[in-house]
Design a protein around this motif. Structure first.
Motif, PDB file in Angstrom:
ATOM      1  N   HIS A 172       0.838  -1.193   0.000  1.00 18.12           N
ATOM      2  CA  HIS A 172       0.000   0.000   0.000  1.00 18.12           C
ATOM      3  C   HIS A 172       0.879   1.252   0.000  1.00 18.12           C
ATOM      4  N   THR A 173       0.683   2.114  -0.981  1.00 21.76           N
ATOM      5  CA  THR A 173       1.490   3.327  -1.116  1.00 21.76           C
ATOM      6  C   THR A 173       0.717   4.539  -0.607  1.00 21.76           C
ATOM      7  N   VAL A 174       1.355   5.302   0.268  1.00 21.49           N
ATOM      8  CA  VAL A 174       0.776   6.531   0.807  1.00 21.49           C
ATOM      9  C   VAL A 174       1.584   7.712   0.288  1.00 21.49           C
TER      10      VAL A 174
ATOM     11  N   VAL B 292       3.747   7.739  11.367  1.00 21.93           N
ATOM     12  CA  VAL B 292       2.801   6.689  11.739  1.00 21.93           C
ATOM     13  C   VAL B 292       2.768   5.585  10.690  1.00 21.93           C
ATOM     14  N   PHE B 293       2.595   5.951   9.426  1.00 21.11           N
ATOM     15  CA  PHE B 293       2.558   4.923   8.374  1.00 21.11           C
ATOM     16  C   PHE B 293       3.944   4.327   8.133  1.00 21.11           C
ATOM     17  N   GLY B 294       4.979   5.157   8.234  1.00 23.05           N
ATOM     18  CA  GLY B 294       6.336   4.664   7.985  1.00 23.05           C
ATOM     19  C   GLY B 294       6.805   3.639   8.991  1.00 23.05           C
ATOM     20  N   ARG B 295       6.273   3.679  10.208  1.00 20.26           N
ATOM     21  CA  ARG B 295       6.693   2.742  11.252  1.00 20.26           C
ATOM     22  C   ARG B 295       5.727   1.576  11.435  1.00 20.26           C
ATOM     23  N   THR B 296       4.665   1.531  10.658  1.00 24.32           N
ATOM     24  CA  THR B 296       3.695   0.441  10.791  1.00 24.32           C
ATOM     25  C   THR B 296       4.299  -0.870  10.305  1.00 24.32           C
ATOM     26  N   ARG B 297       4.177  -1.891  11.144  1.00 24.45           N
ATOM     27  CA  ARG B 297       4.738  -3.199  10.821  1.00 24.45           C
ATOM     28  C   ARG B 297       3.654  -4.262  10.858  1.00 24.45           C
ATOM     29  N   LEU B 298       3.735  -5.180   9.896  1.00 25.96           N
ATOM     30  CA  LEU B 298       2.825  -6.316   9.825  1.00 25.96           C
ATOM     31  C   LEU B 298       3.499  -7.511  10.490  1.00 25.96           C
TER      32      LEU B 298
ATOM     33  N   ALA C 280      -2.965  16.854  16.808  1.00 26.03           N
ATOM     34  CA  ALA C 280      -2.921  15.452  17.197  1.00 26.03           C
ATOM     35  C   ALA C 280      -4.045  14.624  16.596  1.00 26.03           C
ATOM     36  N   ALA C 281      -5.117  15.263  16.118  1.00 24.03           N
ATOM     37  CA  ALA C 281      -6.204  14.502  15.492  1.00 24.03           C
ATOM     38  C   ALA C 281      -5.715  13.797  14.233  1.00 24.03           C
ATOM     39  N   GLY C 282      -4.637  14.307  13.630  1.00 25.39           N
ATOM     40  CA  GLY C 282      -4.055  13.608  12.495  1.00 25.39           C
ATOM     41  C   GLY C 282      -3.577  12.221  12.876  1.00 25.39           C
ATOM     42  N   LEU C 283      -3.083  12.067  14.100  1.00 25.46           N
ATOM     43  CA  LEU C 283      -2.697  10.747  14.601  1.00 25.46           C
ATOM     44  C   LEU C 283      -3.907   9.828  14.677  1.00 25.46           C
ATOM     45  N   ASP C 284      -5.007  10.348  15.199  1.00 22.77           N
ATOM     46  CA  ASP C 284      -6.228   9.543  15.298  1.00 22.77           C
ATOM     47  C   ASP C 284      -6.680   9.060  13.922  1.00 22.77           C
ATOM     48  N   LEU C 285      -6.617   9.960  12.947  1.00 20.80           N
ATOM     49  CA  LEU C 285      -7.041   9.595  11.598  1.00 20.80           C
ATOM     50  C   LEU C 285      -6.124   8.520  11.007  1.00 20.80           C
ATOM     51  N   CYS C 286      -4.817   8.695  11.151  1.00 26.01           N
ATOM     52  CA  CYS C 286      -3.878   7.711  10.593  1.00 26.01           C
ATOM     53  C   CYS C 286      -4.073   6.344  11.229  1.00 26.01           C
ATOM     54  N   LEU C 287      -4.243   6.298  12.539  1.00 28.91           N
ATOM     55  CA  LEU C 287      -4.471   5.019  13.217  1.00 28.91           C
ATOM     56  C   LEU C 287      -5.783   4.391  12.773  1.00 28.91           C
ATOM     57  N   HIS C 288      -6.788   5.228  12.543  1.00 29.82           N
ATOM     58  CA  HIS C 288      -8.070   4.721  12.042  1.00 29.82           C
ATOM     59  C   HIS C 288      -7.897   4.078  10.669  1.00 29.82           C
ATOM     60  N   MET C 289      -7.124   4.694   9.798  1.00 27.85           N
ATOM     61  CA  MET C 289      -6.913   4.125   8.467  1.00 27.85           C
ATOM     62  C   MET C 289      -6.109   2.829   8.538  1.00 27.85           C
ATOM     63  N   ILE C 290      -5.138   2.769   9.445  1.00 25.61           N
ATOM     64  CA  ILE C 290      -4.379   1.530   9.617  1.00 25.61           C
ATOM     65  C   ILE C 290      -5.294   0.403  10.074  1.00 25.61           C
ATOM     66  N   ARG C 291      -6.190   0.715  10.998  1.00 21.10           N
ATOM     67  CA  ARG C 291      -7.127  -0.297  11.476  1.00 21.10           C
ATOM     68  C   ARG C 291      -8.042  -0.760  10.345  1.00 21.10           C
TER      69      ARG C 291
ATOM     70  N   VAL D 277      -2.685  -4.653  14.336  1.00 24.07           N
ATOM     71  CA  VAL D 277      -1.634  -3.835  13.715  1.00 24.07           C
ATOM     72  C   VAL D 277      -1.783  -2.381  14.127  1.00 24.07           C
ATOM     73  N   ALA D 278      -3.020  -1.898  14.160  1.00 23.95           N
ATOM     74  CA  ALA D 278      -3.252  -0.502  14.546  1.00 23.95           C
ATOM     75  C   ALA D 278      -2.855  -0.261  15.995  1.00 23.95           C
TER      76      ALA D 278
END
Length: 312
Positions: free
Chosen positions: A2-4, A23-29, A158-169, A176-177
């Protein structure tokens, strides 16, 4: 993978730009595989970012190859956005790409027409401007983010963090989220919405308004059990005339105005004193703690106890 693509425009807010990168750069599966390929793109090789400049390796062509496009907020949301940027966002949206904004990035999506007919949010301070400039957008300043499926918007900072975590979930599930949230040292879900952070100022009243003395009187007497009839008597008007003039000059009713005065006073007491919720309810003019709690949560989105825990 997935490319962001994170879009940086001139006067980009550094925090808004860095949030999705981290947030997306450090997400690990599972197996420590990266969950996302993250790119920064801009309409020009260099964009201003306040105290420094950002050198972007990729141009707008990166939006066409992205699965998700995130528009970072800028400090100049009221300024026109270059046509090539708007065109690239429209093409991405038409192609089914997920498009999101952080903070005032919502103004860019609105200018591109991507928010027409949709519910959206932005930083609470900028929300009135977004609603005024783009009447086809249903602006909700009380929430941390809004998910319309392919179009998402978040409130400020900080709401940007909430949004990014929501998209990861959405993309990879809660496990993962939750791991991404732990790395960011934030909860996966925060209690309440943006409303708890809003400074609840009253609607502006034109200078020289005939209601100005009455509004000062309401501020000074907010702790009393005031009724519409008593307010009207003090204003030397009939209740019907008072309601009409109040709506004309403030956009709300006397009792709604009074409720917001009381809640603002209660927020100050919750932040600065150790008084019980029951005592504060009485101090600011509510007849019962239950009525106070209900009204406080309706306006701020959280309970008085949660508000104190967050802001004292």
């Amino acid at each position: 993978m997935h490319t962001v693509a994170v879009l940086a425009l001139d006067n980009v807010i550094p925090f808004d730009l860095a949030t999705p990168l981290e947030v997306f750069g450090r997400t690990r599966l599972p197996g420590e595989r990266p969950g996302y390929r993250v790119r920064v793109c801009a309409p020009t090789p260099q964009v201003e970012a306040g105290l420094f400049t950002v050198q972007a390796r990729l141009g707008l062509e990166a939006l066409a190859d992205a699965d998700t496009v995130i528009v970072a907020g800028t400090t100049t949301p009221l300024e026109p956005v270059p046509d090539p940027v708007l065109d690239a966002l429209r093409v991405a949206g038409a192609a089914g790409t997920r498009v999101a904004s952080i903070c005032t990035g919502a103004f860019v999506l609105a200018q591109a027409g991507l928010l027409d007919g949709l519910r959206a949010t932005t930083h609470w301070f900028a929300a009135p401007d977004l609603a005024r400039m783009y009447p086809r957008v249903e602006v909700d300043a009380d929430v941390l983010y809004v998910d319309n499926g392919r179009i998402l918007t978040s409130a400020g900072a900080a709401a940007g963090l909430d949004l990014c975590l929501h998209m990861i979930r959405r993309d990879y599930g809660s496990v993962v989220a939750a791991d991404a949230a732990r790395l960011a040292v934030v909860p996966l879900e925060r209690e309440g919405g943006q409303a708890q952070f809003i400074v609840h100022r009253q609607p502006p009243v034109p200078r020289g308004s005939t209601l100005e003395p009455l509004l000062h009187w309401l501020e000074d007497n907010a702790d009393r059990d005031l009724t519409l009839d008593e307010i009207a008597r003090h204003a030397r008007m009939s209740p019907r005339t008072l309601l009409r003039r109040f709506r004309e000059q403030t956009g709300t009713t006397p009792l709604q105005w009074l409720h917001r005065v009381r809640i603002r006073q209660a927020q100050h007491l919750l932040e600065t004193t150790g008084h019980s919720v029951e005592r504060i309810a009485a101090q600011v003019g509510f007849g019962s703690p239950t009525a106070f709690r209900d009204r406080f949560k309706r306006i701020t989105g959280v309970t008085p106890r949660s508000y104190r825990h967050a802001f004292q």
